[in-house]
Design an enzyme around this catalytic site. Structure first.
Site, PDB file in Angstrom:
ATOM      1  N   LYS A 155       2.304   0.414   6.756  1.00  9.23           N
ATOM      2  CA  LYS A 155       1.559   0.635   5.514  1.00  9.23           C
ATOM      3  C   LYS A 155       1.832  -0.481   4.502  1.00  9.23           C
ATOM      4  O   LYS A 155       0.892  -1.036   3.920  1.00  9.23           O
ATOM      5  CB  LYS A 155       1.965   2.005   4.926  1.00  9.23           C
ATOM      6  CG  LYS A 155       1.266   2.364   3.630  1.00  9.23           C
ATOM      7  CD  LYS A 155       1.281   3.854   3.409  1.00  9.23           C
ATOM      8  CE  LYS A 155       2.566   4.368   2.799  1.00  9.23           C
ATOM      9  NZ  LYS A 155       2.746   3.969   1.395  1.00  9.23           N
ATOM     10  N   SER A 156       3.100  -0.824   4.320  1.00 13.00           N
ATOM     11  CA  SER A 156       3.444  -1.871   3.337  1.00 13.00           C
ATOM     12  C   SER A 156       2.780  -3.193   3.697  1.00 13.00           C
ATOM     13  O   SER A 156       2.257  -3.897   2.827  1.00 13.00           O
ATOM     14  CB  SER A 156       4.960  -2.078   3.296  1.00 13.00           C
ATOM     15  OG  SER A 156       5.592  -0.956   2.759  1.00 13.00           O
ATOM     16  N   ARG A 163      -0.372  -5.447   1.729  1.00 12.20           N
ATOM     17  CA  ARG A 163      -0.150  -6.852   1.359  1.00 12.20           C
ATOM     18  C   ARG A 163      -1.145  -7.770   2.058  1.00 12.20           C
ATOM     19  O   ARG A 163      -1.627  -8.741   1.464  1.00 12.20           O
ATOM     20  CB  ARG A 163       1.300  -7.238   1.680  1.00 12.20           C
ATOM     21  CG  ARG A 163       2.297  -6.610   0.683  1.00 12.20           C
ATOM     22  CD  ARG A 163       3.702  -6.612   1.229  1.00 12.20           C
ATOM     23  NE  ARG A 163       4.711  -6.185   0.250  1.00 12.20           N
ATOM     24  CZ  ARG A 163       4.951  -4.912  -0.083  1.00 12.20           C
ATOM     25  NH1 ARG A 163       4.265  -3.930   0.453  1.00 12.20           N
ATOM     26  NH2 ARG A 163       5.892  -4.619  -0.980  1.00 12.20           N
ATOM     27  N   ARG A 183       3.726   8.828 -12.171  1.00  8.44           N
ATOM     28  CA  ARG A 183       4.797   7.943 -11.690  1.00  8.44           C
ATOM     29  C   ARG A 183       5.052   6.801 -12.675  1.00  8.44           C
ATOM     30  O   ARG A 183       4.125   6.270 -13.279  1.00  8.44           O
ATOM     31  CB  ARG A 183       4.440   7.423 -10.294  1.00  8.44           C
ATOM     32  CG  ARG A 183       4.409   8.581  -9.300  1.00  8.44           C
ATOM     33  CD  ARG A 183       4.138   8.131  -7.903  1.00  8.44           C
ATOM     34  NE  ARG A 183       5.210   7.296  -7.386  1.00  8.44           N
ATOM     35  CZ  ARG A 183       5.149   6.652  -6.215  1.00  8.44           C
ATOM     36  NH1 ARG A 183       4.076   6.751  -5.478  1.00  8.44           N
ATOM     37  NH2 ARG A 183       6.170   5.936  -5.814  1.00  8.44           N
ATOM     38  N   SER A 195      13.523  -2.375  -6.015  1.00 14.37           N
ATOM     39  CA  SER A 195      12.176  -1.878  -5.776  1.00 14.37           C
ATOM     40  C   SER A 195      11.294  -3.012  -5.280  1.00 14.37           C
ATOM     41  O   SER A 195      11.071  -4.006  -5.986  1.00 14.37           O
ATOM     42  CB  SER A 195      11.584  -1.301  -7.068  1.00 14.37           C
ATOM     43  OG  SER A 195      10.178  -1.199  -6.932  1.00 14.37           O
ATOM     44  N   ASP A 234      12.419   5.719   2.303  1.00 15.03           N
ATOM     45  CA  ASP A 234      11.274   6.541   2.724  1.00 15.03           C
ATOM     46  C   ASP A 234      11.638   7.512   3.860  1.00 15.03           C
ATOM     47  O   ASP A 234      10.861   8.413   4.176  1.00 15.03           O
ATOM     48  CB  ASP A 234      10.100   5.649   3.152  1.00 15.03           C
ATOM     49  CG  ASP A 234       9.472   4.949   1.944  1.00 15.03           C
ATOM     50  OD1 ASP A 234       9.753   5.353   0.793  1.00 15.03           O
ATOM     51  OD2 ASP A 234       8.711   3.989   2.147  1.00 15.03           O
ATOM     52  N   LYS A 294       8.995   9.533  -6.404  1.00 14.27           N
ATOM     53  CA  LYS A 294       8.111   9.096  -5.316  1.00 14.27           C
ATOM     54  C   LYS A 294       6.830   9.938  -5.382  1.00 14.27           C
ATOM     55  O   LYS A 294       6.531  10.534  -6.405  1.00 14.27           O
ATOM     56  CB  LYS A 294       8.828   9.254  -3.973  1.00 14.27           C
ATOM     57  CG  LYS A 294      10.005   8.305  -3.808  1.00 14.27           C
ATOM     58  CD  LYS A 294       9.540   6.870  -3.679  1.00 14.27           C
ATOM     59  CE  LYS A 294      10.704   5.913  -3.551  1.00 14.27           C
ATOM     60  NZ  LYS A 294      10.289   4.520  -3.612  1.00 14.27           N
ATOM     61  N   ARG A 334      11.204  14.141  -4.132  1.00  9.24           N
ATOM     62  CA  ARG A 334      11.571  14.422  -2.728  1.00  9.24           C
ATOM     63  C   ARG A 334      12.921  15.120  -2.596  1.00  9.24           C
ATOM     64  O   ARG A 334      13.174  15.789  -1.588  1.00  9.24           O
ATOM     65  CB  ARG A 334      11.526  13.133  -1.900  1.00  9.24           C
ATOM     66  CG  ARG A 334      10.091  12.682  -1.668  1.00  9.24           C
ATOM     67  CD  ARG A 334       9.961  11.458  -0.787  1.00  9.24           C
ATOM     68  NE  ARG A 334       8.556  11.208  -0.496  1.00  9.24           N
ATOM     69  CZ  ARG A 334       8.061  10.042  -0.120  1.00  9.24           C
ATOM     70  NH1 ARG A 334       8.858   8.993   0.013  1.00  9.24           N
ATOM     71  NH2 ARG A 334       6.764   9.906   0.124  1.00  9.24           N
TER      72      ARG A 334
HETATM   73  C1  S3P Z   1       6.949   0.147  -0.914  1.00  4.25           C
HETATM   74  C2  S3P Z   1       8.134   0.135  -1.598  1.00  4.25           C
HETATM   75  C3  S3P Z   1       8.965   1.335  -1.812  1.00  4.25           C
HETATM   76  C4  S3P Z   1       8.570   2.461  -0.855  1.00  4.25           C
HETATM   77  C5  S3P Z   1       7.083   2.646  -0.790  1.00  4.25           C
HETATM   78  C6  S3P Z   1       6.400   1.372  -0.309  1.00  4.25           C
HETATM   79  C7  S3P Z   1       6.211  -1.134  -0.774  1.00  4.25           C
HETATM   80  O1  S3P Z   1       8.788   1.795  -3.145  1.00  4.25           O
HETATM   81  O2  S3P Z   1       9.195   3.661  -1.236  1.00  4.25           O
HETATM   82  O3  S3P Z   1       6.771   3.705   0.122  1.00  4.25           O
HETATM   83  O4  S3P Z   1       5.257  -1.203   0.033  1.00  4.25           O
HETATM   84  O5  S3P Z   1       6.552  -2.095  -1.467  1.00  4.25           O
HETATM   85  P1  S3P Z   1       9.676   1.218  -4.404  1.00  4.25           P
HETATM   86  O6  S3P Z   1       9.355  -0.208  -4.582  1.00  4.25           O
HETATM   87  O7  S3P Z   1       9.256   2.065  -5.569  1.00  4.25           O
HETATM   88  O8  S3P Z   1      11.095   1.440  -4.009  1.00  4.25           O
END
Ligand code: S3P
Length: 429
Positions: free
Chosen positions: A21-22, A26, A122, A167, A316, A343, A347
């Protein structure tokens, strides 16, 4: 929609979990800023990355999809985005709203970003503060903390910024704004968070230096387009690692998973708990380490203490780690994880409340939990809090609970893993 989970007799077979997903977010955003055509294979067709895809289309990027599910992005360069005609809806996606805030801070037009009820609760001050220091004209609801966020792009200057919390979203927002800034941008994190932004931008020709937890970016003239095959998501694989570990008579092969060390803290922890896990066939793919994971049932798990530097690299996986902890002998302590409270849901509260309903001995701490095990779980009616990872973790708990477990609002798995329940069923046949 609710999902009923029955106690499983075994899990056997091989699965190809969904794409990361990340990296999917991007790939879409960065290719949109490149000059030339980028090709994205194995994109995650799930709600969160689709929020990003739709946002980039709203910014007038030409994005094509073909029958194989591949995406072609016709990037027209760093300064090619156009003012959106409407508010951009980022859905449930923190990555979309925070990373886009960084990009849009450097664009000469007005953008307004919002999202669903969860996203509108958030914290955004963490991105607004540094972006303002860079010269962005940016504001948000509730004293600059909650979406909607309004951004009037301006001329930016590079900053040297120290994050209070690790983060990847905040780090990435600053680095992306740095692409449009005058001078060098430096970000330092207290602990290392996932580094997909750094890897991908470097692959696109950006001068990025990394030393310990400090990243320095020199603004580039252009980003080069790419051809990427996105590896599968370790965070989605984690539900099957946990399930194969605790369901009797199981053996599961999970294929083509991104094993980037800034993502796999959970693997280290479950190995320490005594789980039978092997990673094989390691290779590099599109700038990331990728491999297969083999997991087998482990009859006795040991408790662990999880805190400090490892927390950001397993953040996560907390919901499913709580489920494993209920089956471990002794007291598992997870601390330094206060971020979990902001989150997609709180959680810590969600997992403590719902696992208690199933008979677990779990105590909520301000920054984590204490779980005493092993306990026999009993099938119950549990709530997902509309949080995809809570829904999937509770479903894994349902596989080892006596009787039926009903997970309410389970459709939220569509955020990151629309095929979750189908794959789970397939491994039980
Ligand atoms: C993510 C960063 C994390 C993660 C999120 C995806 C990302 O969050 O918990 O599910 O894709 O950069 P944080 O940057 O708030 O820690």
């Amino acid at each position: 929609m609710e999902r009923v989970i029955e106690k499983a007799k075994f899990l056997k077979g091989r699965i190809n979990p969904p794409a990361d997903k990340s990296i999917s977010h991007r790939a879409i955003m960065f290719a949109s800023l490149a000059k030339g055509i980028s090709r994205i294979r194995n994109f995650l067709w799930a709600k969160d990355p689709l929020s990003t895809l739709n946002a980039m289309r709203a910014l007038k990027v030409e994005i094509e999809t073909n029958f194989e599910g591949e995406i072609l992005i016709h990037g027209k360069g760093l300064n090619s985005l156009k003012e959106p005609e409407d508010v951009i809806d980022c859905g449930n996606s923190g990555t979309t709203i925070r990373l886009l805030s960084g990009i849009l801070s450097g664009q000469p037009f007005l953008s307004i970003l919002t999202g669903d009820e969860s996203l509108r609760g958030r914290p955004m001050r963490r991105v607004i503060n540094p972006l303002r220091m860079m010269g962005a004209d940016i504001m948000a609801r509730a004293d600059d903390n909650f979406p909607p966020i309004a951004i009037k792009g301006s001329k930016l200057r590079g900053i040297d910024y120290k994050l209070d919390i690790a983060s990847a979203q905040v780090k990435s927002a600053i680095l992306l704004a740095g692409l449009f800034a005058e001078g060098v941008t430096t970000v330092t994190e207290p602990q290392k968070s996932r580094d997909h932004t750094e890897r991908m931008l470097k692959g696109m020709g950006v001068d990025i230096q990394i030393k310990d937890n400090t990243i320095t970016l020199n603004p580039p003239e252009r980003l080069n387009p790419f051809d990427i095959h996105i590896p599968n998501d370790f965070s989605s694989a984690a539900f099957f690692i946990a399930a194969a570990t605790v369901v009797p008579n199981s053996e599961v092969l999970i294929e083509n998973v991104c094993l980037n060390p800034t993502r796999t803290g959970f693997l280290r922890v479950v190995k320490e708990m005594g789980a039978q896990i092997e990673t094989v066939n390691l290779h590099e793919q599109s700038g990331e380490v990728v491999g297969d994971i083999i997991c087998k049932t482990t009859s006795s798990l040991k408790s662990v203490t999880v805190k400090g530097d490892i927390i950001p690299v397993l953040i996560d996986e907390f919901p499913v780690l709580c489920v494993l902890a209920t089956q471990a002998e002794g007291q598992t302590i997870i601390r330094d994880a206060k971020e979990l409270r902001v989150k997609e849901s709180d959680r810590i509260k969600a997992m403590a409340t719902e696992l208690k309903k199933m008979g677990a001995d779990i105590e909520e701490l301000e920054d984590g939990v204490i779980v005493r095990g092993p306990t026999k779980l009993k099938g119950s009616e549990v709530y997902s809090y509309k949080d995809h990872r809570v829904a999937m973790a509770l479903s894994v708990a349902g596989l080892i609970a006596e009787g039926s477990t009903t997970v309410q609002d389970a459709h939220c798995v569509d955020i990151s893993f629309p095929e979750f329940y189908n794959l789970l069923q397939r491994l039980q046949r």
